[in-house]
Design an enzyme around this catalytic site. Structure first.
Site, PDB file in Angstrom:
ATOM      1  N   ASP A 175       0.901  -1.131   0.045  1.00  0.00           N
ATOM      2  CA  ASP A 175       0.004   0.010  -0.094  1.00  0.00           C
ATOM      3  C   ASP A 175       0.888   1.197   0.105  1.00  0.00           C
ATOM      4  OD1 ASP A 175      -1.759   2.012   0.490  1.00  0.00           O
ATOM      5  OD2 ASP A 175      -2.222   1.577   2.658  1.00  0.00           O
ATOM      6  N   ASP A 217     -10.246 -15.581 -16.882  1.00  0.00           N
ATOM      7  CA  ASP A 217     -10.830 -16.185 -15.723  1.00  0.00           C
ATOM      8  C   ASP A 217     -11.903 -17.302 -15.928  1.00  0.00           C
ATOM      9  OD1 ASP A 217     -11.570 -15.907 -12.635  1.00  0.00           O
ATOM     10  OD2 ASP A 217     -13.277 -15.213 -13.485  1.00  0.00           O
ATOM     11  N   GLU A 256      -7.844 -20.131 -16.770  1.00  0.00           N
ATOM     12  CA  GLU A 256      -8.023 -20.892 -15.515  1.00  0.00           C
ATOM     13  C   GLU A 256      -8.840 -21.784 -15.575  1.00  0.00           C
ATOM     14  OE1 GLU A 256      -9.294 -19.532 -11.259  1.00  0.00           O
ATOM     15  OE2 GLU A 256     -10.680 -19.066 -12.800  1.00  0.00           O
TER      16      GLU A 256
END
Length: 460
Positions: A22, A201, A265
């Protein structure tokens, strides 16, 4: 050997941006944070990074519910941050692939807003709609992976729409040529910005039976299953034998830009390696990996079965290996045997993974031997885990932030309050401590990747 593509035998490092680093102290990892730590990734010796979704999203499924494929969500940064990341990665010799979520969108996507508004508009058939049965029930018995029916009633259209995952993730109609073209335009947009390929995906969910035939029950039924999804044999809602036109079109697009990778995937359902064999090749994906090894309870049995299934399926030329990712429990806990002898077992798992033939995906923190985090229900953010806790704790245990520095708040991941807590047991596994320890999993990982690169037999 001279004509092999860059991904042949490569090691790809998966970055889950929310939990990587971050940069601005809001508690969520971001793209500038990834850029700031690219030197660390390059120091591993990997060939590429795969960035999980950073697109604009309501974040109900943490980025896999895309609301705008061409915009960066403000929590991650801006398009300029993407450009800077690509420039720095390429300067370090790293390829960059990004997620392409093609099977569904967020229900906040403008395409779905138009589709749900009317049965006659330009986007009317962009999603999978069906009428109710005569008694008002859903069109068939299909189930969502996340629990409950795979159909949601839409009052505006007075029809049901299909969703394989959350109800806020309506399924796109990939038999519609305009949907395919719109997704190709998304791919062109990101290729023009300089990405080196896509991880696609949920390949097994791209097409379903257009007749909406009921799935048969699984025999014998798994009555102890936590999720009802396991009680069906998924013949009709997924894993269709016909190839999606989208994949053929994407391959033509990739071939027109040499060096562009398409990595798919595949689910953990039976026959995964045969599906990878069928979907990879000259007109399909370059590579595919399956969640199947991530669902196995023991390393020896799982890999023994996998190698047998691969041999039976065919050549295995399009296979990519992954032991962990953002959707599965970390391999150090699943196969590593707990805390006793942790460093030794973590090194052994890395040795095993990096000895396998083909391309490798290494999930962030796997190089550190991070274990699965144990979180309380109050700490969970994953809707799957919240709904099923404590019987199935969800995916947050593998998504906790990376520990960068020992002895400081939140192990140096953020100056703020992290979106998921860093477990106390991860602090001694921090990157700075492992960098200084020649016996640490991190140092072993670096040596193993270098060793792998030096021996073509290991890669090919």
């Amino acid at each position: 050997m001279q004509n092999r593509q860059w991904w042949s035998g490569a090691v790809i490092y998966q970055v889950y941006p929310r939990s990587f680093f971050d940069s601005d102290g809001d508690g969520v990892g971001d793209l500038p944070g990834v850029t700031a730590k690219l030197d660390y990734i390059a120091s591993l010796g990997v060939d590429a990074i795969w960035l999980s979704p950073f697109f604009r999203s309501p974040m109900r499924d943490f980025g896999y519910d895309v609301a705008d494929h061409g915009a960066v969500d403000p929590v991650f940064g801006t398009l300029s941050d993407v450009d800077r990341l690509l420039s720095r990665a390429h300067a370090l010799g790293l390829k960059v692939i990004i997620d392409l979520v093609c099977g569904h969108t967020s229900d906040e996507h403008r395409w779905f807003a138009a589709s749900r508004a009317s049965r006659d508009g330009a986007h009317a058939d962009w999603y999978c709609w069906a009428d109710a049965k005569a008694d008002g029930a859903a069109p068939n018995n299909w189930l969502s992976v996340f629990g409950g029916p795979a159909w949601r009633w839409e009052p505006q259209r007075r029809q049901y729409y299909l969703h394989h995952f959350l109800a806020s993730q309506p399924s796109l109609n990939l038999r519609h040529s305009e949907v395919t073209e719109a997704l190709l335009e998304v791919a062109r947009f990101w290729l023009a910005r300089g990405v080196d390929g896509f991880r696609l995906d949920a390949i097994d969910f791209l097409l379903h039976d257009p007749a909406l035939t009921d799935n048969p029950p699984r025999t014998p039924p798994n009555r102890t299953a936590v999720k009802p999804f396991a009680l069906q044999h998924h013949l009709y809602d997924m894993m269709r034998p016909e190839p999606p036109a989208l994949l053929t079109r994407l391959r033509a697009l990739a071939d027109a830009r040499p060096g562009t990778l398409l990595l798919g995937e595949f689910s953990s359902q039976e026959g995964a390696y045969e599906r990878i064999e069928r979907r990879t090749g000259p007109e399909g994906l370059h590579l595919g990996y399956t969640l199947r090894p991530m669902r196995g309870g023991d390393a020896a049995g799982t890999l023994g079965r996998a190698l047998g299934e691969i041999a039976e399926a065919g050549s295995g030329d399009g296979l990519c290996w992954a032991f962990s990712n953002h959707d599965a429990a970390r391999v150090a806990s699943r196969w590593g045997g707990g805390a006793a002898g942790h460093a030794a077992s973590a090194r052994l798992l890395l040795f095993l993974l990096l000895s396998l033939q083909g391309t490798i995906c290494l999930y962030q923190g796997e190089e550190l031997g991070l274990t699965e985090a144990r979180l309380t229900r109050e700490q969970l953010r994953d809707p799957q885990g919240i709904a099923s806790f404590p019987h199935f704790p969800g995916r947050d245990g593998s998504r906790t932030p990376l520990p960068w520095r020992a002895g400081v708040a939140h192990a140096g991941f953020t100056a703020g309050e992290p979106w998921l807590p860093l477990p106390a047991e991860h602090h001694p596994l921090s990157i700075d401590l492992q960098h200084a320890d020649p016996e640490a999993p991190l140092q072993a990982c670096r040596r193993l990747i270098a060793w792998r690169k030096a021996h073509p037999a290991l890669r090919h």
